[in-house]
Motif scaffolding. Sequence first.
Motif, short mmCIF file in Angstrom:
data_model
loop_
_atom_site.label_atom_id
_atom_site.label_comp_id
_atom_site.label_asym_id
_atom_site.label_seq_id
_atom_site.Cartn_x
_atom_site.Cartn_y
_atom_site.Cartn_z
N GLU A 196 -4.82 8.99 12.22
CA GLU A 196 -5.18 8.79 10.82
C GLU A 196 -5.90 7.46 10.65
O GLU A 196 -6.86 7.36 9.89
CB GLU A 196 -3.94 8.82 9.93
CG GLU A 196 -3.23 10.15 9.90
CD GLU A 196 -1.93 10.08 9.11
OE1 GLU A 196 -1.86 9.32 8.12
OE2 GLU A 196 -0.99 10.80 9.49
N LYS A 197 -5.43 6.45 11.33
CA LYS A 197 -6.06 5.12 11.25
C LYS A 197 -7.46 5.18 11.84
O LYS A 197 -8.40 4.63 11.28
CB LYS A 197 -5.20 4.09 11.99
CG LYS A 197 -5.73 2.70 11.99
CD LYS A 197 -5.27 1.96 10.78
CE LYS A 197 -5.60 0.50 10.89
NZ LYS A 197 -5.03 -0.27 9.81
N ALA A 198 -7.61 5.86 12.98
CA ALA A 198 -8.93 6.01 13.59
C ALA A 198 -9.88 6.72 12.64
O ALA A 198 -11.04 6.33 12.50
CB ALA A 198 -8.82 6.76 14.91
N ASP A 233 0.67 5.16 1.31
CA ASP A 233 -0.01 6.28 1.93
C ASP A 233 0.59 7.57 1.38
O ASP A 233 1.76 7.61 1.04
CB ASP A 233 0.19 6.27 3.46
CG ASP A 233 -0.61 5.17 4.12
OD1 ASP A 233 -1.64 4.78 3.56
OD2 ASP A 233 -0.19 4.70 5.18
N ARG A 259 0.85 -1.18 0.00
CA ARG A 259 0.00 0.00 0.00
C ARG A 259 0.89 1.24 0.00
O ARG A 259 2.02 1.20 0.41
CB ARG A 259 -0.93 0.02 1.21
CG ARG A 259 -0.21 0.17 2.51
CD ARG A 259 -1.18 0.25 3.67
NE ARG A 259 -0.47 0.10 4.90
CZ ARG A 259 0.31 1.03 5.45
NH1 ARG A 259 0.47 2.18 4.87
NH2 ARG A 259 0.94 0.81 6.57
N TYR A 288 3.55 10.14 10.16
CA TYR A 288 2.32 9.40 10.45
C TYR A 288 1.87 9.64 11.89
O TYR A 288 2.68 9.73 12.81
CB TYR A 288 2.56 7.91 10.23
CG TYR A 288 1.39 7.04 10.65
CD1 TYR A 288 0.30 6.86 9.81
CD2 TYR A 288 1.37 6.42 11.89
CE1 TYR A 288 -0.77 6.07 10.18
CE2 TYR A 288 0.30 5.62 12.28
CZ TYR A 288 -0.76 5.46 11.42
OH TYR A 288 -1.82 4.68 11.79
N ARG A 323 -9.80 6.68 9.40
CA ARG A 323 -10.19 5.76 8.31
C ARG A 323 -11.16 4.70 8.82
O ARG A 323 -12.08 4.31 8.11
CB ARG A 323 -8.95 5.09 7.72
CG ARG A 323 -8.16 5.98 6.80
CD ARG A 323 -7.15 5.20 5.96
NE ARG A 323 -6.22 4.39 6.72
CZ ARG A 323 -5.06 4.81 7.22
NH1 ARG A 323 -4.68 6.06 7.03
NH2 ARG A 323 -4.27 3.99 7.87
N LEU A 324 -10.94 4.22 10.03
CA LEU A 324 -11.80 3.16 10.57
C LEU A 324 -13.16 3.68 11.01
O LEU A 324 -14.16 2.96 10.96
CB LEU A 324 -11.11 2.48 11.76
CG LEU A 324 -9.87 1.66 11.44
CD1 LEU A 324 -9.20 1.21 12.73
CD2 LEU A 324 -10.23 0.47 10.58
N VAL A 339 5.42 3.01 8.40
CA VAL A 339 4.58 4.19 8.16
C VAL A 339 5.47 5.37 7.78
O VAL A 339 6.67 5.35 8.00
CB VAL A 339 3.72 4.53 9.40
CG1 VAL A 339 2.73 3.41 9.70
CG2 VAL A 339 4.59 4.82 10.62
N ALA A 360 -1.26 8.04 14.61
CA ALA A 360 -2.22 6.96 14.79
C ALA A 360 -3.66 7.41 14.58
O ALA A 360 -4.51 6.62 14.17
CB ALA A 360 -2.06 6.33 16.17
#
Length: 136
Positions: A119-121, A11, A9, A115, A123-124, A111, A117
């Motif tokens: 950012e992940k939240a 980013d 992937r 980066y 997206r989720l 990452v 964290a």
Amino acid sequence: MTHTDPTPRRDKGTDAPRAFMIGHLRNVETCPDIAEYLERIDATMAPYGGRFVVHGARPVVYEGTWDGDLVILEFPDLVRAREWYASPEYQEILPLRTAHADSLILAIEGVREDYQAGEKAARLFPGRGTPTPLTR
């Protein structure tokens, strides 16, 4: 051996993610084959930009249990990490280690340098807001 090969992937961000080969080694037999493997591995990684980040360290365990040693190699990207592992030069020395150690080896993309964290939240859980920027 089961081999999962997900598509790398990418980013968006300031720095491209680096890749890591992570090894969990157990029951390593100290012998001439292991010595030869250690003497030759650096030359196999050099053309792919690989280097040791952690080599044979026993971690301090804060949660769970751990046995064995940890090895972490860093590469410029996941493509080069995979190319190194599959290279004829590395495949030639690989049996020197696998015949004398129980190993779990994996490749993983890191990452970006910037980066966070959150950012992940985001997206989720869409709609929760944006990550709080770091202040340096």
